[in-house]
Motif scaffolding. Structure first.
Motif, PDB file in Angstrom:
ATOM      1  N   ASP A 157       0.812  -1.220   0.000  1.00  0.00           N
ATOM      2  CA  ASP A 157       0.000   0.000   0.000  1.00  0.00           C
ATOM      3  C   ASP A 157       0.841   1.263   0.000  1.00  0.00           C
ATOM      4  OD1 ASP A 157       0.990   0.163   2.595  1.00  0.00           O
ATOM      5  OD2 ASP A 157      -0.917  -0.299   3.557  1.00  0.00           O
ATOM      6  N   GLY A 158       2.172   1.108   0.041  1.00  0.00           N
ATOM      7  CA  GLY A 158       3.067   2.252  -0.024  1.00  0.00           C
ATOM      8  C   GLY A 158       3.203   3.031   1.265  1.00  0.00           C
ATOM      9  N   GLU A 159       2.599   2.558   2.349  1.00  0.00           N
ATOM     10  CA  GLU A 159       2.604   3.326   3.590  1.00  0.00           C
ATOM     11  C   GLU A 159       3.827   3.064   4.461  1.00  0.00           C
ATOM     12  OE1 GLU A 159      -1.069   2.726   5.631  1.00  0.00           O
ATOM     13  OE2 GLU A 159      -2.278   3.643   4.037  1.00  0.00           O
ATOM     14  N   GLN A 160       4.600   2.037   4.125  1.00  0.00           N
ATOM     15  CA  GLN A 160       5.786   1.721   4.922  1.00  0.00           C
ATOM     16  C   GLN A 160       6.946   1.357   4.005  1.00  0.00           C
ATOM     17  OE1 GLN A 160       5.912  -1.896   7.470  1.00  0.00           O
ATOM     18  NE2 GLN A 160       6.341  -0.517   9.192  1.00  0.00           N
ATOM     19  N   LEU A 161       8.127   1.767   4.413  1.00  0.00           N
ATOM     20  CA  LEU A 161       9.360   1.395   3.732  1.00  0.00           C
ATOM     21  C   LEU A 161      10.150   0.488   4.669  1.00  0.00           C
ATOM     22  CD1 LEU A 161      11.676   1.606   1.637  1.00  0.00           C
ATOM     23  CD2 LEU A 161      12.341   3.761   2.747  1.00  0.00           C
ATOM     24  N   VAL A 162      10.545  -0.673   4.156  1.00  0.00           N
ATOM     25  CA  VAL A 162      11.294  -1.641   4.947  1.00  0.00           C
ATOM     26  C   VAL A 162      12.750  -1.604   4.512  1.00  0.00           C
ATOM     27  CG1 VAL A 162      11.635  -4.105   5.365  1.00  0.00           C
ATOM     28  CG2 VAL A 162       9.342  -3.143   5.409  1.00  0.00           C
ATOM     29  N   LEU A 163      13.674  -1.495   5.493  1.00  0.00           N
ATOM     30  CA  LEU A 163      15.095  -1.363   5.214  1.00  0.00           C
ATOM     31  C   LEU A 163      15.871  -2.409   6.010  1.00  0.00           C
ATOM     32  CD1 LEU A 163      15.241   2.520   5.541  1.00  0.00           C
ATOM     33  CD2 LEU A 163      15.260   1.229   3.405  1.00  0.00           C
ATOM     34  N   ASN A 164      16.693  -3.194   5.316  1.00  0.00           N
ATOM     35  CA  ASN A 164      17.508  -4.208   5.973  1.00  0.00           C
ATOM     36  C   ASN A 164      18.977  -3.822   5.884  1.00  0.00           C
ATOM     37  OD1 ASN A 164      19.252  -6.962   5.202  1.00  0.00           O
ATOM     38  ND2 ASN A 164      17.927  -7.188   6.990  1.00  0.00           N
ATOM     39  N   SER A 165      19.673  -3.958   6.986  1.00  0.00           N
ATOM     40  CA  SER A 165      21.125  -3.822   7.001  1.00  0.00           C
ATOM     41  C   SER A 165      21.701  -5.089   7.613  1.00  0.00           C
ATOM     42  CB  SER A 165      21.550  -2.581   7.795  1.00  0.00           C
ATOM     43  OG  SER A 165      20.940  -2.560   9.076  1.00  0.00           O
ATOM     44  N   CYS A 166      22.959  -5.386   7.303  1.00  0.00           N
ATOM     45  CA  CYS A 166      23.497  -6.701   7.636  1.00  0.00           C
ATOM     46  C   CYS A 166      24.847  -6.600   8.324  1.00  0.00           C
ATOM     47  CB  CYS A 166      23.626  -7.556   6.371  1.00  0.00           C
ATOM     48  SG  CYS A 166      24.881  -6.944   5.222  1.00  0.00           S
ATOM     49  N   HIS A 167      25.221  -7.707   8.965  1.00  0.00           N
ATOM     50  CA  HIS A 167      26.570  -7.903   9.497  1.00  0.00           C
ATOM     51  C   HIS A 167      26.852  -9.393   9.396  1.00  0.00           C
ATOM     52  CE1 HIS A 167      30.182  -7.010  11.763  1.00  0.00           C
ATOM     53  NE2 HIS A 167      29.946  -8.096  12.495  1.00  0.00           N
ATOM     54  N   PHE A 168      27.757  -9.767   8.505  1.00  0.00           N
ATOM     55  CA  PHE A 168      28.023 -11.174   8.200  1.00  0.00           C
ATOM     56  C   PHE A 168      26.701 -11.861   7.828  1.00  0.00           C
ATOM     57  CE2 PHE A 168      31.770 -10.054  10.757  1.00  0.00           C
ATOM     58  CZ  PHE A 168      32.765 -10.468   9.881  1.00  0.00           C
ATOM     59  N   TYR A 169      26.303 -12.910   8.577  1.00  0.00           N
ATOM     60  CA  TYR A 169      25.095 -13.652   8.221  1.00  0.00           C
ATOM     61  C   TYR A 169      23.853 -13.145   8.949  1.00  0.00           C
ATOM     62  CZ  TYR A 169      28.328 -16.920   6.079  1.00  0.00           C
ATOM     63  OH  TYR A 169      29.304 -17.482   5.284  1.00  0.00           O
ATOM     64  N   ASN A 170      23.990 -12.080   9.712  1.00  0.00           N
ATOM     65  CA  ASN A 170      22.871 -11.560  10.484  1.00  0.00           C
ATOM     66  C   ASN A 170      22.444 -10.202   9.942  1.00  0.00           C
ATOM     67  OD1 ASN A 170      22.923 -13.779  12.357  1.00  0.00           O
ATOM     68  ND2 ASN A 170      24.767 -12.862  13.235  1.00  0.00           N
ATOM     69  N   GLY A 171      21.380  -9.663  10.497  1.00  0.00           N
ATOM     70  CA  GLY A 171      20.919  -8.365  10.040  1.00  0.00           C
ATOM     71  C   GLY A 171      19.806  -7.817  10.902  1.00  0.00           C
TER      72      GLY A 171
END
Length: 427
Positions: free
Chosen positions: A283-297
């Motif tokens: 619906d465009g109301e939220q932006l999801v952002l992932n950042s990582c460190h090795f195999y985790n995030g």
């Protein structure tokens, strides 16, 4: 002579039955034990699990099962084979390490049909069409495929040109000149809903193409660095459903939010080490952002309402974002009307709602590299660097007792694209 042939056939049938019995029994035991371990860890904490991790001991059976799978593909008996031998990941790990490959750019078309690319950046890729259980090779020179958030617009990178089409088999809309990037390196192509703009993602920069030409929108040039280049790592981008917002980032940047003209309007520091993935809600109301460190995030959700001018520092607890997940390094995802489905480096797909509640998890194996979903949200296709595409009917009940995870999904098939196999296989 006839009796000898009959005995050979009976012996072979008996051998196959013994193999089938062992495969099913050992697979069911492994799935039961691994599911029990995961349930325990989630309920009581992993530090309290004192037993050994369950093992899938079918590696010695894998080559025989693969031989029978190839035979079933040649003879058109795939359905029977699938019921006798439920598919698995762990027994084929050694084969996958040698023959697995990335599958990317999954695009839903219609009527149980998707297009996709096999191969990694800087390789001569191959484009394919999967329609039901039928696999068709597409034109030789296609290097990247993308679909718009809405309106069924497709973009194809081929022979140094980016072309948009109104529908998969529809009329050509526009041809764009390729920016100064190696065509083999293009990792993502997203056409806008009108087919007159395209977002092109590459380790040599992220570009916005339109009818006036192209512009580099990420990374930001450094005028004081005479040796500056647009080369980046972990490049990623996303376009909102209405095309009003663009999210871009790479290993050395923040999450940058741009308007449709490519102008920066907001910025979010990574809550783990490095920006890695972005996705807008349906619906465009939220932006999801992932950042990582090795195999985790760490994955956060930010409201797009009032996003202009918003900045959030790295590694900062802030009420202006929602923590969606604190474990996964996300490589591919889709947004449904109810939740996000995220694929991680560990071979899981997991569904989270906009508040961060885990809805379900389902194991497929290998790093998840691509994903697409049907317009009615009933069928999900998931690709992994195992060289496999998994076609799942969502919420239709697990097909057998070999499934790992609590996702209630029916796996219709696996399409296997291994490097040394002359033809793709359907399982």
């Amino acid at each position: 002579m006839r009796n000898i042939k009959v005995n050979i056939c009976m012996n072979q049938a008996g051998k196959n039955m013994t193999l089938q019995t062992a495969w099913r029994s050992m697979g069911q035991t492994y799935a039961t034990e691994i599911n029990a371990m995961i349930d325990f860890g989630e309920k009581f904490g992993w530090d309290n699990w004192k037993k050994e991790e369950p093992a899938d001991n079918r590696e010695e059976l894998a080559q025989e099962v693969l031989t029978l799978l190839k035979k079933a593909n040649r003879e058109g008996t795939i359905s029977t084979f699938r019921e006798n031998f439920p598919p698995a990941y762990a027994p084929f790990i050694n084969i996958i390490q040698e023959q697995g490959q990335n599958i990317e750019n999954l695009c839903y078309i219609s009527d149980n049909k998707i297009a996709f690319i096999v191969g990694s950046a800087y390789e001569k890729r191959k484009a394919w069409l999967l329609s039901g259980s039928t696999i068709v090779r597409l034109r030789d020179n296609i290097q990247s495929i993308g679909r718009s958030p809405k309106n069924n617009i497709y973009a194809i990178v081929e022979n140094g040109v980016v072309t948009t089409y109104n529908g998969w088999d529809g009329p050509k809309l526009y041809e764009f000149k390729l920016p100064p990037v190696n065509e083999l390196s293009i990792s993502q192509t997203i056409p806008f809903n009108n087919g007159l703009s395209v977002l092109l993602t590459s380790p040599e920069g992220i570009y916005l193409l339109n009818t006036r030409g192209y512009q580099l929108i990420h990374p930001v040039p450094d005028p004081d660095d005479k040796e500056w280049t647009p080369n980046i790592h972990m490049e990623h981008a996303a376009v909102s459903g209405d095309n009003a917002l663009i999210a871009v980032g790479d290993q050395s940047s923040i999450h940058r939010i741009l308007n449709s003209q490519g102008e920066e309007i907001a910025g979010f520091g990574p809550q783990s080490s490095y920006p890695h993935y972005a996705l807008f809600s349906k619906d465009g109301e939220q932006l999801v952002l992932n950042s990582c460190h090795f195999y985790n995030g760490v994955t956060i959700g930010v409201s797009t309402t009032g996003i202009n001018g918003l900045t959030i520092e790295s590694h900062t607890r802030d009420g202006r974002y929602t923590v969606i997940d604190e474990n996964c390094r996300v490589y591919a995802a889709v947004a449904t009307s109810s939740y996000y489905i995220m694929g991680d480096v560990g071979g899981y797909i997991k569904a989270y709602d906009a508040t961060g509640k885990l809805i379900w998890r389902y194991f497929l194996g290998s790093t998840i590299t691509g994903m697409t979903i049907s317009d009615d949200e009933t069928t999900l296709w998931v690709a992994a660097c195992s060289g496999m595409i998994h076609q799942l009917k969502l919420d239709q009940g697990q097909r057998d007792d070999h499934s790992i995870g609590n996702g209630n999904h029916f796996e219709e098939l696996r399409a296997i694209f291994w490097k040394n196999e002359p033809h793709p296989l359907i399982w």
